[in-house]
Design a protein around this motif. Structure first.
Motif, PDB file in Angstrom:
ATOM      1  N   VAL A  21       0.856  -1.179   0.000  1.00 39.23           N
ATOM      2  CA  VAL A  21       0.000   0.000   0.000  1.00 39.23           C
ATOM      3  C   VAL A  21       0.894   1.231   0.000  1.00 39.23           C
ATOM      4  N   GLN A  22       0.922   1.922  -1.105  1.00 39.35           N
ATOM      5  CA  GLN A  22       1.748   3.124  -1.245  1.00 39.35           C
ATOM      6  C   GLN A  22       3.165   2.894  -0.718  1.00 39.35           C
ATOM      7  N   GLY A  23       3.747   1.789  -1.087  1.00 38.74           N
ATOM      8  CA  GLY A  23       5.133   1.512  -0.740  1.00 38.74           C
ATOM      9  C   GLY A  23       5.333   0.779   0.572  1.00 38.74           C
ATOM     10  N   LYS A  24       4.264   0.628   1.354  1.00 30.05           N
ATOM     11  CA  LYS A  24       4.360  -0.126   2.610  1.00 30.05           C
ATOM     12  C   LYS A  24       3.834  -1.531   2.388  1.00 30.05           C
ATOM     13  N   TRP A  25       4.548  -2.508   2.960  1.00 17.84           N
ATOM     14  CA  TRP A  25       4.088  -3.884   2.887  1.00 17.84           C
ATOM     15  C   TRP A  25       3.319  -4.223   4.156  1.00 17.84           C
ATOM     16  N   ILE A  26       2.112  -4.704   3.968  1.00 20.56           N
ATOM     17  CA  ILE A  26       1.264  -5.075   5.095  1.00 20.56           C
ATOM     18  C   ILE A  26       0.848  -6.529   4.944  1.00 20.56           C
ATOM     19  N   VAL A  27       1.110  -7.312   5.998  1.00 19.68           N
ATOM     20  CA  VAL A  27       0.735  -8.723   5.989  1.00 19.68           C
ATOM     21  C   VAL A  27      -0.604  -8.861   6.701  1.00 19.68           C
ATOM     22  N   SER A  28      -1.558  -9.494   6.052  1.00 22.26           N
ATOM     23  CA  SER A  28      -2.869  -9.693   6.662  1.00 22.26           C
ATOM     24  C   SER A  28      -3.097 -11.178   6.907  1.00 22.26           C
ATOM     25  N   HIS A  29      -3.593 -11.475   8.102  1.00 22.89           N
ATOM     26  CA  HIS A  29      -3.829 -12.861   8.490  1.00 22.89           C
ATOM     27  C   HIS A  29      -5.328 -13.136   8.619  1.00 22.89           C
ATOM     28  N   ASN A  30      -5.703 -14.353   8.314  1.00 22.79           N
ATOM     29  CA  ASN A  30      -7.071 -14.846   8.553  1.00 22.79           C
ATOM     30  C   ASN A  30      -8.161 -14.094   7.798  1.00 22.79           C
ATOM     31  N   VAL A  31      -7.821 -13.551   6.646  1.00 24.24           N
ATOM     32  CA  VAL A  31      -8.849 -12.895   5.836  1.00 24.24           C
ATOM     33  C   VAL A  31      -9.519 -13.939   4.939  1.00 24.24           C
ATOM     34  N   PRO A  32     -10.839 -14.103   5.094  1.00 28.31           N
ATOM     35  CA  PRO A  32     -11.524 -15.068   4.240  1.00 28.31           C
ATOM     36  C   PRO A  32     -11.538 -14.591   2.784  1.00 28.31           C
ATOM     37  N   HIS A  33     -11.146 -15.434   1.879  1.00 28.26           N
ATOM     38  CA  HIS A  33     -11.174 -15.072   0.460  1.00 28.26           C
ATOM     39  C   HIS A  33     -11.107 -16.328  -0.392  1.00 28.26           C
ATOM     40  N   LEU A  45       0.927  -0.298  11.006  1.00 32.24           N
ATOM     41  CA  LEU A  45       1.064  -1.702  11.354  1.00 32.24           C
ATOM     42  C   LEU A  45       1.654  -2.456  10.165  1.00 32.24           C
ATOM     43  N   ARG A  46       2.549  -3.362  10.447  1.00 30.27           N
ATOM     44  CA  ARG A  46       3.122  -4.179   9.372  1.00 30.27           C
ATOM     45  C   ARG A  46       2.358  -5.488   9.221  1.00 30.27           C
ATOM     46  N   GLU A  47       1.612  -5.834  10.276  1.00 27.67           N
ATOM     47  CA  GLU A  47       0.783  -7.032  10.205  1.00 27.67           C
ATOM     48  C   GLU A  47      -0.563  -6.735  10.839  1.00 27.67           C
ATOM     49  N   ILE A  48      -1.590  -7.364  10.344  1.00 26.26           N
ATOM     50  CA  ILE A  48      -2.897  -7.203  10.963  1.00 26.26           C
ATOM     51  C   ILE A  48      -3.659  -8.513  10.830  1.00 26.26           C
ATOM     52  N   ASP A  49      -4.413  -8.834  11.873  1.00 29.64           N
ATOM     53  CA  ASP A  49      -5.173 -10.078  11.895  1.00 29.64           C
ATOM     54  C   ASP A  49      -6.653  -9.752  11.764  1.00 29.64           C
ATOM     55  N   TYR A  50      -7.282 -10.298  10.760  1.00 29.50           N
ATOM     56  CA  TYR A  50      -8.679  -9.995  10.477  1.00 29.50           C
ATOM     57  C   TYR A  50      -9.585 -10.332  11.655  1.00 29.50           C
ATOM     58  N   LEU A  51      -9.294 -11.442  12.325  1.00 30.00           N
ATOM     59  CA  LEU A  51     -10.135 -11.869  13.445  1.00 30.00           C
ATOM     60  C   LEU A  51     -10.004 -10.915  14.626  1.00 30.00           C
TER      61      LEU A  51
END
Ligand SMILES: [Zn+2]
Length: 76
Positions: free
Chosen positions: A23-35, A64-70
């Motif tokens: 996202v605009q040069g930042k890497w964000i890791v997302s966990h537990n996103v249903p897809h 945040l560099r990581e975020i958990d959907y739950l």
């Protein structure tokens, strides 16, 4: 949640595996996103009720560099 047809002719399967987004040069890791994801062409499809965009925006705004959907579901 079953598989759904993919544009490439293969199938997208339901998964909640972690994803990495830029996202605009930042890497964000997302966990537990249903897809749904297609292994053949890497197409990723979100369900309409998946609040993925606001979650990534939240992560971006808060550095945040990581975020958990739950867990994020509880922040709101
Ligand atoms: Zn595909």
């Amino acid at each position: 949640m079953g598989n759904t047809p993919c544009l490439c002719g293969s199938e997208c399967y339901y998964t909640t595996e972690s994803m990495t987004h830029s996202v605009q040069g930042k890497w964000i890791v997302s966990h537990n996103v249903p897809h749904h994801k297609c292994d053949d062409c890497d197409e990723v499809v979100f369900d309409l009720d998946t609040k993925f965009i606001p979650m990534i925006r939240y992560a971006f705004d808060n550095n945040l560099r990581e975020i958990d959907y739950l867990e994020w579901d509880n922040f709101k």
